[in-house]
Motif scaffolding. Structure first.
Motif, short mmCIF file in Angstrom:
data_model
loop_
_atom_site.label_atom_id
_atom_site.label_comp_id
_atom_site.label_asym_id
_atom_site.label_seq_id
_atom_site.Cartn_x
_atom_site.Cartn_y
_atom_site.Cartn_z
N VAL A 159 65.50 -9.22 -17.17
CA VAL A 159 65.91 -10.27 -16.25
C VAL A 159 65.26 -11.56 -16.75
CG1 VAL A 159 65.88 -11.10 -13.87
CG2 VAL A 159 65.98 -8.64 -14.33
N THR A 184 64.20 -15.05 -16.05
CA THR A 184 63.98 -15.80 -14.82
C THR A 184 64.14 -17.30 -15.01
OG1 THR A 184 61.63 -16.05 -15.21
CG2 THR A 184 62.35 -14.08 -13.99
N ASP A 200 61.92 -19.38 -15.25
CA ASP A 200 60.87 -20.09 -14.52
C ASP A 200 60.10 -20.94 -15.53
OD1 ASP A 200 59.27 -18.30 -15.91
OD2 ASP A 200 58.61 -17.20 -14.15
N SER A 228 59.64 -16.36 -17.93
CA SER A 228 59.25 -14.96 -17.78
C SER A 228 60.44 -14.02 -17.92
CB SER A 228 58.62 -14.73 -16.40
OG SER A 228 57.54 -15.60 -16.20
N ARG A 247 61.50 -10.25 -16.71
CA ARG A 247 61.15 -9.18 -15.76
C ARG A 247 62.05 -7.98 -15.96
NH1 ARG A 247 56.63 -11.50 -15.09
NH2 ARG A 247 56.54 -13.25 -13.70
N LEU A 269 65.45 -6.83 -10.25
CA LEU A 269 65.81 -7.92 -9.36
C LEU A 269 66.35 -7.32 -8.07
CD1 LEU A 269 66.38 -11.08 -9.38
CD2 LEU A 269 68.69 -10.45 -10.02
N ILE A 315 68.62 -14.02 -4.16
CA ILE A 315 67.56 -13.24 -4.80
C ILE A 315 66.37 -13.17 -3.85
CG2 ILE A 315 65.93 -13.15 -6.73
CD1 ILE A 315 68.10 -14.66 -8.38
N CYS A 352 61.90 -10.44 -7.63
CA CYS A 352 62.09 -10.28 -9.06
C CYS A 352 60.74 -9.86 -9.63
CB CYS A 352 62.56 -11.59 -9.69
SG CYS A 352 62.94 -11.46 -11.44
#
Length: 122
Positions: free
Chosen positions: A17, A19, A21, A25, A27, A30, A38, A41
């Protein structure tokens, strides 16, 4: 199928996943509610801890998930000008929305158009 708690969760146990951000990141899982929002996560165990009897699990089989990705693009050669004028520089979403609104007002209605500005027949 959604359960009585109206939640649908997505758990991709073998995926990435993205992100996007500030740390970009990656991940493992989710969780999404029934409205598509969402709600979590993180790692598989962390997200699976939210699982309820009505939770829908979706295995993405190693695929990459990019939440919120909207592939809105144009080809520069075709987008440098419209048929009657140059396209102005737009730096914000509001600039784009303002431009579209102004062009919609300046564009005459066309019968049978699929642009949303067509007049109804009759």
């Amino acid at each position: 199928m959604l359960g009585p708690d109206c939640r649908s969760r997505v758990d991709p146990p073998s995926c990435r996943v993205l992100t996007v951000d500030p740390a970009f990141s990656i991940r493992e899982a989710l969780a999404v509610d029934a409205t598509g929002r969402i709600i979590a996560c993180g790692g598989n165990q962390e997200v699976l801890a939210l699982k309820e009897t009505s939770t829908q699990l979706i295995d993405l089989a190693g695929k990459t998930l990019m939440p919120g990705l909207m592939d809105s693009h144009v080809h520069p050669g075709a987008a440098l000008t419209e048929y009657d004028h140059e396209i102005p520089v737009m730096e914000t979403i509001q600039d784009v929305l303002n431009y579209i609104a102004a062009r919609a007002k300046a564009t005459p209605e066309v019968r049978g158009s699929t642009s949303g500005r067509s007049s109804s027949p009759g």
